[in-house]
Design a protein around this motif. Structure first.
Motif, mmCIF file in Angstrom:
data_model
loop_
_atom_site.group_PDB
_atom_site.id
_atom_site.type_symbol
_atom_site.label_atom_id
_atom_site.label_comp_id
_atom_site.label_asym_id
_atom_site.label_seq_id
_atom_site.Cartn_x
_atom_site.Cartn_y
_atom_site.Cartn_z
ATOM 1 N N LEU A 286 47.530 54.434 12.486
ATOM 2 C CA LEU A 286 47.543 53.920 11.116
ATOM 3 C C LEU A 286 46.426 52.908 10.894
ATOM 4 O O LEU A 286 45.749 52.930 9.852
ATOM 5 C CB LEU A 286 48.900 53.287 10.807
ATOM 6 N N ALA A 287 46.227 52.022 11.869
ATOM 7 C CA ALA A 287 45.176 51.009 11.730
ATOM 8 C C ALA A 287 43.797 51.654 11.688
ATOM 9 O O ALA A 287 42.920 51.243 10.906
ATOM 10 C CB ALA A 287 45.271 50.011 12.876
ATOM 11 N N SER A 288 43.583 52.682 12.514
ATOM 12 C CA SER A 288 42.271 53.331 12.570
ATOM 13 C C SER A 288 41.944 54.094 11.287
ATOM 14 O O SER A 288 40.777 54.360 10.996
ATOM 15 C CB SER A 288 42.208 54.288 13.762
ATOM 16 N N PRO A 292 38.787 51.273 8.303
ATOM 17 C CA PRO A 292 37.434 51.731 7.938
ATOM 18 C C PRO A 292 37.261 51.985 6.445
ATOM 19 O O PRO A 292 36.145 51.870 5.916
ATOM 20 C CB PRO A 292 37.286 53.036 8.736
ATOM 21 N N ALA A 293 38.344 52.319 5.734
ATOM 22 C CA ALA A 293 38.216 52.668 4.317
ATOM 23 C C ALA A 293 38.536 51.508 3.382
ATOM 24 O O ALA A 293 38.480 51.675 2.157
ATOM 25 C CB ALA A 293 39.145 53.841 4.002
ATOM 26 N N ALA A 294 38.851 50.323 3.925
ATOM 27 C CA ALA A 294 39.290 49.209 3.088
ATOM 28 C C ALA A 294 38.177 48.187 2.902
ATOM 29 O O ALA A 294 37.384 47.930 3.814
ATOM 30 C CB ALA A 294 40.509 48.547 3.721
ATOM 31 N N ASP A 295 38.161 47.548 1.704
ATOM 32 C CA ASP A 295 37.228 46.449 1.499
ATOM 33 C C ASP A 295 37.836 45.166 2.070
ATOM 34 O O ASP A 295 38.955 45.163 2.587
ATOM 35 C CB ASP A 295 36.902 46.298 0.021
ATOM 36 N N ASN A 296 37.086 44.063 1.968
ATOM 37 C CA ASN A 296 37.527 42.820 2.599
ATOM 38 C C ASN A 296 38.874 42.330 2.069
ATOM 39 O O ASN A 296 39.747 41.905 2.839
ATOM 40 C CB ASN A 296 36.461 41.732 2.410
ATOM 41 N N LYS A 297 39.035 42.365 0.741
ATOM 42 C CA LYS A 297 40.290 41.902 0.166
ATOM 43 C C LYS A 297 41.454 42.759 0.638
ATOM 44 O O LYS A 297 42.517 42.250 1.037
ATOM 45 C CB LYS A 297 40.197 41.926 -1.362
ATOM 46 N N ARG A 299 41.546 44.613 3.282
ATOM 47 C CA ARG A 299 41.764 44.428 4.724
ATOM 48 C C ARG A 299 42.651 43.220 4.999
ATOM 49 O O ARG A 299 43.541 43.271 5.848
ATOM 50 C CB ARG A 299 40.420 44.259 5.438
ATOM 51 N N PHE A 300 42.390 42.116 4.260
ATOM 52 C CA PHE A 300 43.191 40.908 4.486
ATOM 53 C C PHE A 300 44.656 41.155 4.139
ATOM 54 O O PHE A 300 45.560 40.921 4.950
ATOM 55 C CB PHE A 300 42.639 39.749 3.654
ATOM 56 N N TRP A 301 44.893 41.638 2.905
ATOM 57 C CA TRP A 301 46.271 41.841 2.489
ATOM 58 C C TRP A 301 46.923 43.011 3.235
ATOM 59 O O TRP A 301 48.128 42.987 3.511
ATOM 60 C CB TRP A 301 46.335 42.064 0.983
ATOM 61 N N GLY A 302 46.135 44.009 3.591
ATOM 62 C CA GLY A 302 46.672 45.104 4.392
ATOM 63 C C GLY A 302 47.084 44.643 5.774
ATOM 64 O O GLY A 302 48.107 45.083 6.317
#
Length: 661
Positions: A286-288, A292-297, A299-302
């Motif tokens: 799931l993490a992989s 890679p497809a998430a932006d910084n914001k 990524r943080f909340w994810g």
């Protein structure tokens, strides 16, 4: 090729699962499960859960048992475990319909993996039993696969999936309040992802459909509870009792949740440790796919959502236990492992003529190898809670329905169906197999019940000693053991053994069955001895009759309507006939011819009589022999045949030192 291979794998997984699930219908009895069946029978007879009936578990398992008793059978619970099979298939359907799976081969693969893994440990982990750990685990698969995973990977949850997720979460919370923290954290993780990905508009749509599911679930549950249970009693017994009383006896601490991540490869913990390997696998997959497809914001909340989700999964087993306590954790991790395996196999190219055969074969083989390894690992585990190796499971068949074993036939012969027996300290299965309803709402009695009764709240208290004294059950099945190897009942509720000692008589030396003493003849009560031993008589033949050495008082008492004689057949079926001859007080005889082939080894054969009084008796070999009667030999030389006596006024007599069944 991908579709046919996936369909074949799913069909094999489903077939193996159903075969093992069918075998698990009758394997083992566990008191925590069978007590739900007894409660269901009591509710069918007008008693109210959490008021008249003591219960400290959530209502969902009782609802299942009650609906089964009302719709299928009130006495035969042999097939109730099909409910768990239905829940497992429901979970498989939720995985299959996950929005994160984009093509049919991937969906079929994940179903095959999930059911194959589940079949390996279906009985081993007690997943086949109707218990809250398993029920909650299957229910929580729905929001995990319909909400969290799709939201994490950027897939839009379907409206129906959101509604059913809300429904599943509220039902899981009513299965046991211990699922509450997991549910709250799971919803929080989903809300973070919804708001981050879709903003306020998407958040409102999600909340609307999710709340609709919650409302439907609450309506269904509260409708049942308002009729068959006491809502205030539910709060007292399920929340206050568990938190303030029961937690002290199990030494519960939230810090115990760390044991969920403990690796150990003893037979009892092998399954859990390999599930942890699956935990790491699905988390990595799931993490992989997310980072890679998430932006910084995002990524943080994810990242926050993933951490909350991981903690939520761990809290499914807040006691950090193994075996049945671990069932929900195991189920959720297997569903996530199966889903992540399908994500690895999933590719848009699978649906085109130019699909990569190598990719399909390699991915499929890796999945199959993982399933086979888990199957092999399960062979080294032991079952929970019975500590039985997997290769010995089939030896433990128990059908939860009225049984014809002598002990249960005897209980039925001396008691009325409703409220005329108790099975203490904790033997709820006895009620089912003897087809008798309990004489008290405390139909079992453990130390935490006694501790609560000393400081009850809100008027919710069932006085077991008062119930025994007032309702005077004819039979008490009393298995006197130390609970948790620490608490004997003569310390935590001394009035119970005191009443049994004063008002009841054991039906044989070392027996767990106690009859109310006033049901016994005076002669029977006065001849209970500790120094008698059982021996067979000489064998019957046409030349050698068997004398019946009868207890003087019971035999000569008027109104004798039935007599039982305990025979020994030496584990064989004997041919021919014999004749029972009983001499009445006036010198006349009662005679009855019976076939020797009907006699069971080490069991009583009963004969209906005419209500006379008798002074002697014997058995004559008419055309056969080879059987003996059992005799009780006292140290003073007295020999008595093992006989039972039943009188027209309801009183009973039996030979001292002889078993009654």
């Amino acid at each position: 090729m991908a579709l046919y291979g996936a369909a074949l794998f799913a069909a094999i997984g489903l077939s193996v699962f159903l075969l093992r699930a069918k075998a698990g219908l009758y394997l083992f009895e566990f008191g925590d499960e069978s007590e739900k069946f007894v409660a269901a029978q009591m509710m069918l007879h007008g008693m109210t859960l959490y008021r008249d009936i003591f219960a400290h578990h959530g209502p969902v398992s009782y609802i299942i048992a009650h609906l089964y008793a009302a719709l299928v059978s009130p006495t035969d619970f042999s097939y109730i475990r099909w409910v768990m099979v239905i829940l497992a298939l429901m979970s498989a359907a939720s995985i299959y319909l996950s929005p994160s799976l984009k093509n049919t081969p991937a969906r079929l693969w994940t179903v095959g993996v999930f059911l194959s893994l589940l079949s390996s440990i279906w009985v081993l982990q007690g997943i086949h039993m109707v218990l809250y750990h398993q029920i909650g685990g299957f229910l929580l698969v729905v929001p995990v696969t319909q909400l969290f995973v799709p939201l994490l990977l950027g897939d839009t949850p379907r409206k129906a999936g959101v509604v059913f997720s809300g429904l599943a979460i509220v039902i899981s919370c009513f299965t046991a309040y211990s699922f509450g923290p997991t549910s709250v954290l799971l919803v929080l993780a989903c809300l973070i992802l919804v708001f981050t990905r879709t903003g306020m508009a998407g958040f409102r749509r999600f909340a609307l459909y999710f709340t609709a599911g919650l409302a439907i679930g609450l309506l269904l549950l509260l409708s049942w509870m308002s009729v068959f249970s006491d809502l205030k009693g539910y709060l007292v017994y399920h929340f206050y009792f568990n938190q303030a009383v029961y937690s002290r006896f199990i030494d519960f601490s939230l810090a115990d949740v760390k044991n969920v991540f403990k690796l150990s490869f003893t037979p009892a913990t092998t399954i859990h440790s390999f599930v942890l390997v699956g935990f790491v696998s699905w988390l990595f997959v799931l993490a992989s796919r997310f980072f890679p497809a998430a932006d910084n914001k995002l990524r943080f909340w994810g990242s926050m959502a993933i951490l909350i989700f991981v903690f939520a999964i761990a809290l499914v087993n807040p006691r950090g236990g193994i075996g049945i306590h671990d069932a929900g954790f195991v189920i959720l991790n297997m569903s996530l492992f199966a889903l992540s395996a399908a994500l690895c196999l999933q590719s848009p190219r699978f649906s085109t003529p130019r699909a990569s055969a190598a990719q399909i074969v390699i991915g499929a083989m890796a999945t199959i190898v993982a399933v086979l390894i888990f199957e092999q690992v399960s062979r080294h585990g032991i079952s929970s809670p019975h500590q039985t190796p997997k290769n010995e499971l089939r030896q433990h068949v128990v059908r939860m329905r009225p049984a014809d074993a002598p002990v249960f036939e005897f209980i039925r012969s001396v008691s009325k169906p409703e409220g005329d027996m108790l099975a203490l300290i904790f033997n709820p299965g006895v009620y089912i197999r003897s087809d008798r309803r309990p004489a008290s709402g405390h139909y079992y009695y453990l130390p935490w019940q006694a501790a609560y009764n000393k400081n009850s709240v809100g008027g919710y208290k069932i006085d077991i000693c008062k119930d025994i004294a007032e309702r005077r059950p004819s039979v008490i099945f009393f298995d006197d053991w130390k609970v948790l190897q620490t608490y004997p009942i003569d310390e935590y509720e001394p009035c119970v053994p005191a009443i049994i000692k004063d008002k009841y008589t054991a039906v044989g030396n070392g027996s767990q069955l106690y009859l109310r003493s006033d049901l016994l003849t005076a002669d029977t009560k006065s001849h209970q001895a500790e120094d008698m031993r059982l021996q067979p008589s000489p064998q019957l033949s046409t030349e050698q009759p068997l004398k019946l050495s009868m207890t003087t008082g019971p035999a000569s008492q008027k109104g004798l309507k039935r007599i039982g004689i305990r025979f020994g057949t030496y584990a064989q079926q004997n041919a021919g006939e014999a004749e029972l001859r009983l001499v009445r007080a006036d010198g006349t005889e009662y005679r009855q011819i019976f076939p020797l082939s009907d006699l069971a080894d080490n069991a009583y054969r009963h004969f209906d009589l005419d209500g006379s009084s008798y002074v002697s008796g014997q058995i004559i070999g008419v055309s056969g022999g080879g059987v003996s009667t059992w005799e009780s030999h006292a140290t003073n030389g007295e020999v008595l045949t093992c006989l039972t006596y039943e009188y027209a006024d309801g009183k009973l007599g039996f030979t001292s030192g002889c078993p009654l069944y």
